[in-house]
Design a protein around this motif. Structure first.
Motif, PDB file in Angstrom:
ATOM      1  N   UNK A  31     -37.332 -37.073 -20.914  1.00  0.00           N
ATOM      2  CA  UNK A  31     -35.824 -36.675 -21.002  1.00  0.00           C
ATOM      3  C   UNK A  31     -34.861 -35.305 -22.042  1.00  0.00           C
ATOM      4  N   UNK A  32     -34.999 -34.138 -21.405  1.00  0.00           N
ATOM      5  CA  UNK A  32     -34.043 -33.442 -22.457  1.00  0.00           C
ATOM      6  C   UNK A  32     -33.078 -32.836 -21.674  1.00  0.00           C
ATOM      7  N   UNK A  38     -36.405 -33.881 -16.634  1.00  0.00           N
ATOM      8  CA  UNK A  38     -36.619 -34.936 -16.399  1.00  0.00           C
ATOM      9  C   UNK A  38     -38.001 -36.187 -16.170  1.00  0.00           C
ATOM     10  N   UNK A  39     -38.582 -36.556 -16.474  1.00  0.00           N
ATOM     11  CA  UNK A  39     -39.655 -37.367 -15.704  1.00  0.00           C
ATOM     12  C   UNK A  39     -39.533 -38.982 -15.786  1.00  0.00           C
ATOM     13  N   UNK A  40     -41.002 -38.671 -15.050  1.00  0.00           N
ATOM     14  CA  UNK A  40     -41.024 -40.603 -14.722  1.00  0.00           C
ATOM     15  C   UNK A  40     -42.385 -41.227 -14.710  1.00  0.00           C
ATOM     16  N   UNK A  41     -42.809 -41.342 -15.017  1.00  0.00           N
ATOM     17  CA  UNK A  41     -44.327 -41.754 -14.959  1.00  0.00           C
ATOM     18  C   UNK A  41     -45.090 -43.447 -14.880  1.00  0.00           C
ATOM     19  N   UNK A  58     -45.860 -38.008 -19.634  1.00  0.00           N
ATOM     20  CA  UNK A  58     -44.667 -38.002 -20.083  1.00  0.00           C
ATOM     21  C   UNK A  58     -44.643 -36.842 -21.494  1.00  0.00           C
ATOM     22  N   UNK A  59     -45.763 -36.187 -22.182  1.00  0.00           N
ATOM     23  CA  UNK A  59     -45.940 -35.519 -23.422  1.00  0.00           C
ATOM     24  C   UNK A  59     -46.056 -34.364 -22.772  1.00  0.00           C
ATOM     25  N   UNK A 108     -59.122 -43.807 -14.117  1.00  0.00           N
ATOM     26  CA  UNK A 108     -57.213 -43.687 -14.716  1.00  0.00           C
ATOM     27  C   UNK A 108     -56.126 -42.335 -13.812  1.00  0.00           C
ATOM     28  N   UNK A 109     -55.186 -42.792 -13.140  1.00  0.00           N
ATOM     29  CA  UNK A 109     -54.587 -42.104 -12.778  1.00  0.00           C
ATOM     30  C   UNK A 109     -52.894 -42.482 -12.886  1.00  0.00           C
ATOM     31  N   UNK A 110     -52.062 -41.754 -12.720  1.00  0.00           N
ATOM     32  CA  UNK A 110     -50.471 -41.663 -12.475  1.00  0.00           C
ATOM     33  C   UNK A 110     -49.616 -41.247 -11.678  1.00  0.00           C
TER      34      UNK A 110
END
Length: 254
Positions: A31-32, A38-41, A58-59, A108-110
């Motif tokens: 969050x900025x 804004x991001x959710x993973x 997120x980065x 992997x994934x998200x």
């Protein structure tokens, strides 16, 4: 976080919790307020690979988006929406590429749900089944899940009640890190007065119905406390998964 600035974001808060059944939290968030990003993973994959993928989202995604926005000659709605879309798609391709050379990231994934509050609009992009909602008295979904059960529901082969219990509800059809070009869904919402933006993982909405979420968002004015109440309620309902909630209070910019 609050301030008296004039941007579209008045305040935001976020809470992420491991839940009652898991030993590791593979959710991540960003969050900025000043940037309105804004991001959710929600990570997926064996061992700690899912957590690595969600942390990378997120980065990296917010940085990619910020860089793209800086290069826009004219920030038209179409150009900004394309920057949002290409940031998520570009991250997905990069994550898949890395998984092909690093055996620790194999498979992997998200999920990614991204929101950009800019001027009088909110731009939303998603891959997977993490969600974005707009709340103004009533909870309004801004994203569609990219899961097998949700696809069958959209085809009319499952009712919403059946989809909620279907074994394919956790089988993702699209996600960041998938093979091939990821088709990112985007939409643009124009702000019309104060409202709340909720980003969350399936550990939240899978445990709570819309009515319970609406009650918390109505009664709890501080966004960080609202997130804490939502996460606590999800855990009290069973806490079967990691759970993350991010609430941003938006205002119509002058």
């Amino acid at each position: 976080m609050t301030d008296s600035g004039s941007g579209p974001v008045a305040a935001f808060g976020s809470v992420s919790d491991v839940g009652r059944r898991r030993t590791e939290n593979q959710d991540s968030w960003f969050g900025a307020k000043e940037q309105g990003i804004f991001l959710v993973a929600d990570g997926m994959g064996g061992m700690n690979a899912g957590g690595t993928a969600s942390k990378a989202a997120a980065e990296i995604v917010p940085r990619m988006l910020s860089d793209r926005l800086k290069t826009l000659a004219v920030a038209t709605e179409a150009a900004v929406e394309d920057a949002v879309r290409s940031s998520v798609a570009g991250f997905s391709a990069a994550l898949y590429g890395q998984s092909q050379t690093d055996h620790r990231l194999e498979g992997t994934g998200t999920t990614v749900v991204l929101a950009l509050a800019l001027g009088r609009s909110v731009y939303v992009a998603n891959l997977g089944d993490s969600r974005a909602y707009l709340f103004k008295g009533v909870l309004r979904p801004l994203t569609e899940d990219h899961s097998l059960a949700a696809t069958l529901q959209r085809m009319g082969r499952l009712t919403p009640e059946q989809a909620a219990l279907h074994p394919g509800r956790n089988t993702l059809t699209r996600y960041a890190g998938m093979k091939g070009a990821a088709e990112v869904d985007t939409r643009v919402i124009r702000l019309k007065g104060p409202c709340r933006l909720l980003l969350c993982t399936d550990g939240l909405f899978g445990m709570l119905g819309d009515a319970r979420i609406e009650t918390v968002l109505t009664l709890v004015k501080d966004p960080a406390e609202a997130c804490r109440r939502l996460v606590d309620a999800a855990n009290e309902a069973g806490g079967f998964d990691n759970v993350t909630a991010l609430v941003a209070d938006l205002r119509h910019p002058g």
